[in-house]
Design a protein around this motif. Structure first.
Motif, short mmCIF file in Angstrom:
data_model
loop_
_atom_site.label_atom_id
_atom_site.label_comp_id
_atom_site.label_asym_id
_atom_site.label_seq_id
_atom_site.Cartn_x
_atom_site.Cartn_y
_atom_site.Cartn_z
N SER A 142 -2.64 3.59 0.99
CA SER A 142 -1.90 2.59 0.20
C SER A 142 -0.42 2.56 0.59
CB SER A 142 -2.05 2.87 -1.29
OG SER A 142 -1.40 4.07 -1.65
N LEU B 198 -8.10 3.44 -7.30
CA LEU B 198 -9.44 3.03 -6.86
C LEU B 198 -10.09 4.07 -5.95
CD1 LEU B 198 -9.04 -0.79 -6.24
CD2 LEU B 198 -10.31 0.34 -8.07
N GLY B 199 -9.31 4.71 -5.11
CA GLY B 199 -9.85 5.76 -4.26
C GLY B 199 -10.38 6.93 -5.08
N THR C 202 2.94 -4.67 3.80
CA THR C 202 3.22 -5.78 2.89
C THR C 202 4.70 -6.13 2.87
OG1 THR C 202 1.35 -5.14 1.49
CG2 THR C 202 3.03 -6.54 0.48
N VAL D 132 -0.36 0.41 3.72
CA VAL D 132 -0.56 -1.00 3.38
C VAL D 132 0.67 -1.57 2.67
CG1 VAL D 132 -1.98 -2.60 2.04
CG2 VAL D 132 -3.06 -0.81 3.37
N GLU E 221 0.47 -2.14 -5.69
CA GLU E 221 -0.63 -1.92 -4.75
C GLU E 221 -0.84 -0.43 -4.51
OE1 GLU E 221 -2.00 -0.74 -0.97
OE2 GLU E 221 0.13 -1.06 -1.25
N VAL E 222 0.23 0.34 -4.39
CA VAL E 222 0.11 1.80 -4.21
C VAL E 222 -0.62 2.42 -5.40
CG1 VAL E 222 1.42 3.96 -4.13
CG2 VAL E 222 2.07 2.07 -2.65
N SER F 119 -6.41 8.09 -0.19
CA SER F 119 -6.19 6.71 -0.64
C SER F 119 -4.70 6.46 -0.89
CB SER F 119 -7.01 6.40 -1.89
OG SER F 119 -6.63 7.22 -2.96
N VAL G 280 -2.64 0.92 -7.65
CA VAL G 280 -4.02 0.45 -7.80
C VAL G 280 -4.93 1.03 -6.72
CG1 VAL G 280 -5.48 -1.62 -7.66
CG2 VAL G 280 -3.40 -1.64 -9.03
N VAL G 281 -4.51 1.03 -5.47
CA VAL G 281 -5.36 1.55 -4.39
C VAL G 281 -5.58 3.04 -4.55
CG1 VAL G 281 -5.51 1.89 -1.89
CG2 VAL G 281 -4.84 -0.31 -2.80
N SER G 282 -4.56 3.78 -4.94
CA SER G 282 -4.73 5.22 -5.17
C SER G 282 -5.73 5.48 -6.29
CB SER G 282 -3.38 5.87 -5.51
OG SER G 282 -2.49 5.75 -4.44
#
Length: 126
Positions: free
Chosen positions: A32, A101-102, A39, A35, A94-95, A28, A97-99
């Protein structure tokens, strides 16, 4: 001799019962990072397009015509360094949060497996 149409299809059914927490976190994180880079590039392209078409200057002139100096002050902070700083902050968040969440997904999946018995996956050759 068997004909071509009577070939047997081979299938293998497995159950996914565990996702490694650290592997999910690393994967993740890599997703991220990709992504976040997209962005930043999109932010740069949008700013370039707005600047090239003169929309930032047009918005500044429009607001100045309507509200005078106060209207121009609204768009005065809309500069390339400010926009890119904002884009980089969004990408950094974003990095994170996505990490997270994974990793949370992997932990929740591993807890849910005890209740539902795993995720049935079928592989086959057609």
């Amino acid at each position: 001799m068997p004909s071509r149409g009577s070939k047997q299809k081979k299938r293998a059914t497995m159950r996914l019962v565990y996702i490694d927490f650290w592997s999910a976190l690393k994967m993740s994180f890599l997703v991220s990072i990709i992504v976040a880079a997209i962005t930043v590039v999109i932010g740069l392209l949008i700013w370039s397009a707005l600047e090239r078409f003169g929309l930032v200057a047009a918005a500044s002139n429009f607001l100045e015509d309507i509200a005078g100096a106060q209207g121009a002050d609204l768009v005065a902070g809309l500069t390339f360094p400010n926009v890119m700083t904002f884009t980089l902050v969004v990408a950094l968040l974003e990095v994170i949060v996505v990490s997270a969440l994974g990793a949370i997904f992997a932990a929740l999946f591993n807890l849910a497996v005890h209740v539902v018995g795993g995720w049935k996956v079928t592989f086959g050759s057609d």
